[in-house]
Design an enzyme around this catalytic site. Structure first.
Site, PDB file in Angstrom:
ATOM      1  N   ASP A  59       0.890  -1.229   0.106  1.00  0.00           N
ATOM      2  CA  ASP A  59       0.151  -0.065   0.042  1.00  0.00           C
ATOM      3  C   ASP A  59       0.815   1.169  -0.139  1.00  0.00           C
ATOM      4  OD1 ASP A  59      -1.622   2.086   0.469  1.00  0.00           O
ATOM      5  OD2 ASP A  59      -2.962   1.009   1.903  1.00  0.00           O
ATOM      6  N   SER A 143       1.979  13.821 -15.068  1.00  0.00           N
ATOM      7  CA  SER A 143       0.736  14.012 -15.655  1.00  0.00           C
ATOM      8  C   SER A 143       0.751  15.382 -16.479  1.00  0.00           C
ATOM      9  CB  SER A 143      -0.708  13.830 -14.629  1.00  0.00           C
ATOM     10  OG  SER A 143      -1.816  14.440 -15.421  1.00  0.00           O
ATOM     11  N   TYR A 157      -5.281  16.395  -7.467  1.00  0.00           N
ATOM     12  CA  TYR A 157      -4.385  15.697  -8.469  1.00  0.00           C
ATOM     13  C   TYR A 157      -3.425  16.666  -9.316  1.00  0.00           C
ATOM     14  CZ  TYR A 157      -3.273  12.475 -12.258  1.00  0.00           C
ATOM     15  OH  TYR A 157      -2.792  11.337 -13.017  1.00  0.00           O
ATOM     16  N   LYS A 161       0.746  15.982  -8.935  1.00  0.00           N
ATOM     17  CA  LYS A 161       1.477  16.075  -9.833  1.00  0.00           C
ATOM     18  C   LYS A 161       2.652  17.012 -10.413  1.00  0.00           C
ATOM     19  CE  LYS A 161       0.232  11.831 -11.149  1.00  0.00           C
ATOM     20  NZ  LYS A 161       0.762  10.412 -10.729  1.00  0.00           N
TER      21      LYS A 161
END
Length: 250
Positions: A59, A143, A157, A161
């Site tokens: 994890d 990304s 997010y 990134k």
């Protein structure tokens, strides 16, 4: 390309799986990790190529898991020349970004632990050994959301990134003199399980905005990573390779 030992995170599906397949075919001894137990089936299948492939579950939000798999990889591989951090996560509500007013801080922190903290912990555990050996290749999968505004992606997010790209550049500057390169790949929209979680209308809008007129395959992103860990990329470090079909042009 001479085979080198490699550790790949997030290798049970998507970009990580495509990269593992490519590298196994090229004869690189591999250690693969993922949260899913499927990683053991992947390792068994790739071993059929005749190369050594080990696997371990983790994890990536838990530091102890990261340290365990990193040390197991160093032991099994007897050193690690290539580290590729592919694992990542996103948060969605009804297939779209979570509104700011509904953003849960615990969810924010878990996402950052997976997308940003985990790659840096893996680097902490692996890169000093690379530096001691005088050779290493690190690629972190970021990304286009770390480079530009992407409407289907959430605030959390974007932040994770962008942070990954910045941290990778800092590592590149520190370790270049030790023969270790650190780069990022910033994919646009890729046909992966993570992409499938996005609202269909948002996906249609995203595709319409891509000059290439389509999403990338996971294998196309894997090919870009494979180049960055190859001898041909030995003078590239601190870079972010944008693989977006023309959506982002720097």
């Amino acid at each position: 390309m001479k085979p080198h030992t490699a550790l790949i995170t997030g290798a049970a599906s998507g970009i990580g799986l495509a990269l593992a397949q490519r590298m196994a075919q090229a004869g690189h001894p591999l250690y693969l990790t993922d949260r899913s137990e499927e990683i053991f089936k992947v390792a068994d299948a790739l071993s059929a190529h005749g190369t050594q492939v080990w696997a371990g579950t983790a994890d990536l939000a838990i530091e102890a898991d990261l340290k365990r798999v990193a040390r197991d990889a160093l032991d099994k591989l007897q050193g690690c020349a290539i580290l590729v951090n592919c694992a990542g996560m996103t948060l969605k509500v009804n297939g779209g970004p979570i509104p700011l007013e509904d953003l849960d801080i615990d969810a924010w922190e878990r996402l950052h632990r997976v997308n940003l903290v985990a790659p840096m912990v893996m680097c902490r555990e692996i890169v000093p050994q690379m530096a001691k050996a005088g050779y290493g290749r690190v690629v972190n999968v970021a990304s286009r959301a770390g480079r530009m505004h992407v409407p289907p992606a959430g605030l959390e997010y974007h932040a994770s990134k962008a942070g990954l790209i910045g941290a990778s550049r800092a590592l590149a500057g520190i370790y270049a003199k030790h023969g270790v390169t650190v780069n990022c790949v910033a994919p646009g929209r890729v046909d992966t399980p993570m992409c499938a979680a996005t609202n269909a209308d948002l996906l249609a809008q995203a595709k319409a905005a891509i000059p290439a007129g389509r999403f990338a395959s996971a294998d196309e992103i894997a090919a870009s990573i494979e180049f960055l860990v190859s001898p041909g990329a030995s003078y590239i470090t601190g870079s972010c390779l944008d693989v977006t079909g023309g959506v982002y042009m720097n």
